[in-house]
Each structure stands twice: as C-alpha cells, then as structure tokens.
Design an enzyme around this catalytic site. Structure first.
Site, short mmCIF file in Angstrom:
data_model
loop_
_atom_site.label_atom_id
_atom_site.label_comp_id
_atom_site.label_asym_id
_atom_site.label_seq_id
_atom_site.Cartn_x
_atom_site.Cartn_y
_atom_site.Cartn_z
N ASP A 30 57.22 37.11 44.69
CA ASP A 30 56.80 38.03 43.62
C ASP A 30 57.54 39.37 43.79
OD1 ASP A 30 55.30 39.10 41.51
OD2 ASP A 30 53.56 39.55 42.77
N GLU A 75 62.09 41.99 41.39
CA GLU A 75 63.05 42.52 40.39
C GLU A 75 64.05 43.49 41.02
OE1 GLU A 75 59.69 42.47 40.02
OE2 GLU A 75 59.79 40.59 38.91
N ASP A 84 53.37 38.57 34.37
CA ASP A 84 52.03 39.02 34.00
C ASP A 84 51.79 38.97 32.50
OD1 ASP A 84 51.75 39.37 36.65
OD2 ASP A 84 51.96 41.55 36.62
O1 MIG Z 1 51.52 44.39 41.19
O2 MIG Z 1 50.30 40.09 43.94
O3 MIG Z 1 52.94 38.93 38.70
O4 MIG Z 1 51.03 37.13 39.65
O5 MIG Z 1 48.93 38.19 41.19
C1 MIG Z 1 50.94 43.14 41.00
C2 MIG Z 1 49.50 40.50 42.88
C3 MIG Z 1 51.60 42.17 41.94
C4 MIG Z 1 52.17 40.58 40.22
C5 MIG Z 1 52.28 39.13 39.92
C6 MIG Z 1 50.92 38.51 39.91
C7 MIG Z 1 50.24 38.73 41.24
C8 MIG Z 1 50.17 40.23 41.53
N1 MIG Z 1 51.51 40.80 41.51
#
Ligand code: MIG
Length: 770
Positions: A408, A411, A482
C-alpha cells in the site's frame, strides 16, 4: 524547411529518419508493433518492457519527395520532413494521423486576475495553459467517431474520449469522480478505434505526462510529457483483441495465480488490532457457511507501523496464530507500506541507512517525510540491490505464515507535502530523481515483493499493489484504492476494471462494499453481485465506517451474499481457465463488450455490462432501488443462467432483477466447467469435475494443475478437451496428462441427461459409464 537534409538509414529493423538535424528512430518490433523514439538525452531503461521483444520481421522502407515510408505486413508508417508521423493499417485505413493545425487553448481569454477570483471561490483553474507549454507533444487528428479505451485505473466511463488525464501516481482519498485526471496508477496505454479500425499507442515514459482526448478540441487529441525521451509504440492488428495482445506482448501478462487467490477474501482496516477480532470473523464465516480464503491484515499488526515487525503485545505468537487460521482453511495477507520509520533502534532503518538504500535529498542526506510510522525514510526501489534487500526481508512475514503481501501507499503517499521532484533515487545503475522514478515507485516495490516471495516459497506469489506502472501486472494484482460506499463507485467499478483489464491488469478488483463511507444493505448486496466475476474478490473497508461483513445486515443480505459466494466458487475452474488463456493470449478475464464485439457500435460506450472471457455476459444492477433493467445482448444466441431461457442478440431485453438476482447470460453452445461450492479451496486436487452444456453442441478445453507452484511450467498439468456434438455424442480427451491429480470422475450435464465418465488408469483416458 529544406527537404534536402530529409533522409533515412535502415539497419537491422531500425529506421532512422533525419530531417534538419533532428531524427526519429523507428524500431520494427514485429509486423504489428513499431517503436518510435526521439532522443532527449534521458534514460532509456524501460520498467515496462523487459528484454528485447524484437522478432525477425519482413519490412520495406522507401522514400518519395514528401515521405519516408515504412511498411510491414500490418502497418504503414509515413514520416514527413517535419518528422510528423502518420500510420495506416494493412488495408490502408488511417489509424494515427498527425494534426497539422494549431492547438486551441480553452483558457486563452482568461487573464490571471480573473483566474485568481475564480480560484478564490474554490473552483479549480488550470495553473498553466495546457496549449502553451509542453516539453514535447504528439498531436493527432480526432475523427468524429473515434473512441478511446485503456489508460489503467482512470475514473469515469469506459470510453475516454472527451476527457483529459494525467499520469502521475497519487494517493487520492477524496471520492473518485470522473473529473479526476489521475489516481494511483500510471498506465499510458491508449487504445483507439478510428472509423472502426483499432490501434494502440503505448507511451513508455515514466515522467509526468498528459492526455487530452478531445477535451480541448474535437479536432485532435494530444499526448504530452514533462520530461524524458519521446518513446512510444504504435500497435496495430486486425481486431482490438490483436492490439490488446500486442500491448501484453510488450509489457507482459499476469502470471497464473494460485487457485485459492480466485476465492473470496475478507478485509477491514482494524481487524488486526486484535487477534480476538480476527478469530471472531473466521468463526462467523464458519458459522454462516460462507466461503473464505484469506483475511487481510492492515497496518495494525505491526509494531508502531514498523515494516517487517509484528506487534507481539497484540499477537503473543504470530506464527502459531497464523498456523491455527490456516488449519481452518484461512490464509493471512499482511500489508507493507514503503515508509521505514526513522528510528535508531530499529534494525531495518539502521540497515537501510548503513547501506545507503533510502532516497536522498540533493545534499545527500536521507529524505524524510511523514507516513503512518511518523517520520520515515523511503527505500530507493529503483536500485536492484534495494529490491533484493526488501525481497529478502519479506521472508519475515512468510516465515510467520503469510500467504501473500499487500503493498500500500506506494505512489508513494506522504503526509507532509509531496516528495519533491529532485529527491535523489536510482534508475537501475544510474543516478536519477523522483521526477523520473515516482511513477515506477510502486512498480519496483511490487516487483521486489514478488521476487522475495518467489525466492522464499517457490509458490506463485500473491502481491496486491495500489500504485503501478505499465508492466506491473507481471508482479502483482491491483486494487483500485480507496473507493467509497457510494452507488456511483459501484457503477464506476465496471468501466474501471474493464479498462484495467485492457491495460494488462487482468487480475484486479475494487473494495467490495466500498472502503470509505457507510455501506447499506442494498449497496452491499448489489456490489457482491456486480463483482461476482471480479478477478480479485475482496471486501474491504476503512476504520470507523459501518461494518460490512456479509452478516451485519441480517438474514436476507446474508443469504443473498452466501448464494453469490457459492456461485462464484462454481465459476472458479472457468476463471482459472480464463487466466490460463490470458497467459497465452494476453487478453483480460473481465472485459468490456467492445473487446469481444468491436464492430457493434452499441457496445462502445457500454458502462454497465461486462464479459468474462468470450462466453459469459454480466449485467448487474448498479442503481439504488432498481429491480429491472435493459440488458443489451450482442449478436448470437444467449442463455440466461438462472432460467435457461434463450434470447437472440443484437437487441435489448428487459430483465426483472429483484434484489437476489444477477443477470448472467451464457453464449449458446458453450461448455463450461462447474466447480464445487466449497468453503475453502483445497490444496489437494479435486477428484471430480462437472461440465455444463449451454445450447446443443460445443467443445471446451479445460486446464488443471496443482494450483500452487511453478511445476506446470515443467509439464505438470492436465489438459482436457470436452466435446458434445449436436446428436448428443459426448467425449473427453485427455490431451496432456502431466499432473497426477487428474479427476477420477467427470460429469457432463447435457440438456436431458448427465453422462458420467471415469478415469481409466490402464488406457490413461476417460470412459463413459454405461
Ligand atoms: O492512509 O492501511 O488504500 O486499503 O486500509 C490509509 C490503511 C492507508 C490506504 C489503503 C487502504 C488501507 C489504509 N491505507
């Protein structure tokens, strides 16, 4: 312009056209693929295209007064003395034609004072006038009927015509709407259909880039970039399928997943704060007889969000805990973020620091920004050594029993402002900057993770990534980030997943039920229906939003949810066959109708139906309150899965769709494997398989292997050819027998009877029972 300096050289499938001291190089990759390159002195390393794809190709180059002409069996490229490029297909239909006019700025009459007022009211105004400033641009004529597809995860509708898009990976928590120009992924593949003729343009440049697909003017479309070499591939072919296959030929296909990866997965940010909560979830799945393959562990399982740690205050014995879940048929997929906490007592940080593995400021100090762990450093994933290091540490999670890794925030997302463009990173063996490496940050993290898992386990790795670049599909499945529990996001999931599929991401999904905001019983129900064939099949939600497990809304939702999970499992052997085909053809599993029926104008803007492979059409309800809908069926005969009723295509039918129904149509004369409705996909081979006939006669090729490792590449797989003729003659040929887990029994369900086959050891074949 003097034409005297307009000339070309031709050597080994590379044609260099020179005019007035500038040159463009055309590399003939194969008859359908020509690469166009103009050197701006920037890195030529491709993260998307690995290895040399060139095949020996017959081609001819000639020159007349105005043009250098390059001709293969599939494409004709004409280059003029201004180095403008026109492309035609094998029958001389125009595909890509340079636009000779001037760009027409939309904002030209708005002065900066006016812009300021507009902005102060809260409206967005382009900071720069698009038409006035670009590093380079490719400007092509737009026909009235031209359609665009692809571009990865962009918001909005299936057909991208009329919109503008940026390629710059961002973490976007606001509700994704169709005016957004970019999300988490940059996949600069544009498919076009011009006067009915398909083509593709793949711009392999990782710097920030921009598409205007007829927003500025209906006369042209533009690709422009902020930096990098001009580097794009022209893709041709007779059909849109051919052109999509060209793209995956270049950037790679999704490798065959493990079988269980196609099953149902449950997630929620917050589960892994407490092992009791996780157990409770698994208990409920068992209690309610809901299939479940995996639970995803969000950031809370870590020690203070430190990657490659496990909070043993919460989980006394992580390995023991994961083993106990695994015994119950449930796997765990923990998350990893790229940010490494800046903490002198933390070994991963120390190690990264000592080895110089983090991105740096211009002055050589480690670049720090804030993410979940607080101040953090960012691994320099463009460096192969860093990727190896990261991959090696993945073993920490795998040793605890993790069945995959969710990546995650890659980016990369940062809390204290964007990472500046001049942050120093590595481009393989060359120094580079974030300006170039930003869009491949997630790609390289996913690649590192994939290779780490593969080395440690020998199994087909399961990685889920949020950020990606072209080619990331070789290493990871992707989810669309998200989304929110909004009907509009359920609607968008179809074009978004279809365009991801065309863009190489055959294995992708959205958060079922919606991530942010509060889902409703009706929305959740329609979502599990609409997502029935979504390759990645995961319900995920955020902290604090309303719970959205299948049982929280009472019996009706639970029963419908269970019915569709069971139905999904029936289709898993078919989906697995689709993936096998995808590895060979490069064509997506979940796909827009336009891919299968490019000549049918009705489907070019079809946002609320999709197909699975060539034989299944799905038309879900994606509107609140709706219980009936028009379903467009393309040419041919179609059989409703539910009722068996047959319909003729090229028309709309009205389907009644109460809350517990999903309109699914099977193309007439299809044989389809019909899996078992199990609660967990077993590592052991199925002893029995059923094939169902829809229509009167069909042949189907079915693939089987252990569904786990890479032994199929050494021939350890089975291939069955099942056929039924119109007079009811039914046969099974074991075309390839390399996997010892062949079915003992195969049932073929015809319209009026079931034919049972038994495997016969001696003859190594299937014999119909009398
Ligand atoms: O700033 O890890 O898209 O699936 O549950 C949020 C927490 C960070 C973004 C991800 C989401 C995940 C969440 N993450």
């Amino acid at each position: 312009m003097t034409t005297s300096s307009f000339e070309f050289t031709d050597k080994n499938q590379q044609v260099e056209v020179t005019s007035a001291n500038k040159s463009l190089t055309f590399s003939i990759v194969k008859p359908e693929i020509i690469q166009v390159f103009q050197d701006y002195g920037k890195s030529t390393h491709s993260y998307a295209v690995e290895g040399d794809k060139t095949v020996d190709t017959k081609y001819a180059v000639s020159k007349d007064a105005d043009h250098v002409i390059i001709k293969t069996d599939a494409l004709t490229v004409k280059v003029d003395a201004d180095l403008h490029v026109d492309v035609y297909d094998q029958d001389n239909h125009p595909l890509v034609i340079h636009y000779d006019g001037q760009r027409e700025s939309i904002n030209q009459n708005i002065d900066s004072a006016h812009k300021k007022i507009v902005r102060s009211e809260g409206h967005e105004v382009a900071a720069v006038d698009e038409a006035s400033k670009t590093y380079y641009e490719v400007l092509n004529q737009l026909d009235d009927d031209e359609q665009f597809y692809g571009l990865g995860d962009k918001t909005g509708f299936l057909n991208k015509r009329g919109y503008e898009y940026d390629n710059w990976n961002v973490d976007e928590p606001r509700p994704h709407i169709e005016t957004f120009t970019h999300l988490y992924k940059s996949i600069p593949i544009l498919f076009g259909i011009k006067q009915g003729h398909p083509y593709g343009l793949f711009f392999d440049n990782t710097y920030r880039s921009h598409f205007d697909l007829g927003k500025e003017s209906a006369k042209y479309y533009v690709y422009s970039a902020d930096d990098g070499n001009l580097n794009y591939y022209i893709l041709g072919g007779r059909t849109l399928k051919d052109v999509v296959a060209d793209y995956t030929y270049l950037t790679g296909v999704v490798p065959l997943p493990q079988r269980w990866m196609l099953g149902y997965q449950q997630s929620r940010w917050g589960y892994s704060m407490d092992p009791k909560r996780v157990e409770e979830i698994v208990d409920k799945f068992e209690q309610y007889h809901l299939p479940l393959e995996a639970i995803h562990f969000d950031i809370d399982y870590m020690k203070g969000y430190r990657v490659f740690t496990w909070d043993t205050d919460k989980f006394a014995d992580p390995k023991g805990f994961l083993t106990s879940l695994r015994k119950r048929g449930v796997r765990v997929i923990p998350i990893l973020d790229p940010g490494v906490k800046q903490d002198d007592d933390y070994d991963i940080y120390q190690e990264g620091l000592k080895k110089g593995y983090f991105a740096k400021n211009k002055d050589g100090s480690v670049y720090i920004n804030r993410v979940w762990p607080g101040k953090s450093a960012f691994p320099d994933f463009g460096n192969p050594d860093v990727r190896k290091w990261w991959g090696k540490h993945c073993k920490f999670l795998l040793d605890k029993g993790a069945a995959g890794i969710w990546t995650d925030m890659n980016e990369p997302a940062t809390f204290d402002g964007d990472m500046p463009d001049d942050v120093v990173m590595t481009d393989e063996d060359q120094p580079s900057t974030a300006k170039m490496m930003h869009n491949v940050y997630g790609h390289n993290m996913a690649k590192a993770t994939y290779n780490g898992i593969k080395d440690a386990t020998g199994k087909r790795p399961y990685v889920i990534t949020r950020a990606a670049y072209a080619g990331t599909q070789k290493y990871s499945t992707a989810w669309t980030g998200d989304n929110q529990s909004l009907w509009h996001h359920l609607q968008m999931s179809i074009p978004q997943l279809c365009n991801l599929g065309l863009s190489g991401f055959s294995y992708a999904g959205t958060d079922i039920g919606g991530f942010s905001a509060d889902t409703t019983p009706e929305l959740l129900t329609r979502w599990i229906e609409a997502a029935l064939f979504s390759p990645l099949f995961r319900n995920h939600s955020a902290l604090q939003v309303r719970n959205q497990e299948p049982w929280v809304f009472g019996k009706q939702v639970l029963d419908i949810y269970r019915k569709f999970l069971n139905l999904r499992y029936r289709f898993i052997p078919y989906l697995y066959d689709c993936f096998k085909n995808e590895t060979e053809t490069g064509l997506p599993v979940m796909r827009p109708l336009v891919l299968n029926y490019p000549d049918d104008e009705t489907v070019r803007n079809m946002n609320d139906e999709y197909m699975v492979g060539d034989n299944i059409l799905v038309a879900p309800i994606v509107q609140q309150g709706q219980t009936a809908r028009a379903v467009y069926l393309p040419e041919g005969e179609w059989i409703a899965l539910d009722s068996g009723v047959q319909y003729s295509g090229r028309t709309n039918i009205l389907a009644n769709v109460p809350i517990d129904k999903l309109p699914v149509f099977i193309k007439k004369d299809t044989l389809m494997p019909w899996g078992q409705a199990v609660e967990h996909i077993s590592d052991k081979p199925d002893t029995k398989m059923t094939f169902r006939l829809f229509g009167n006669a069909a042949t189907y090729t079915h693939y089987q292997d252990d569904g786990i490792d890479f032994n199929y590449q050494k021939g350890e797989y089975n291939q069955y050819v099942v056929s039924v003729t119109a007079d009811g003659n039914c046969q099974i040929k074991l075309d390839h027998h390399g996997y010892a887990g062949q079915y003992q029994t195969i049932d073929v369900q015809l319209n009026d009877r079931v034919v049972e086959f038994k495997f016969d050891d001696k003859s190594d074949s299937y014999v119909a029972a009398k």
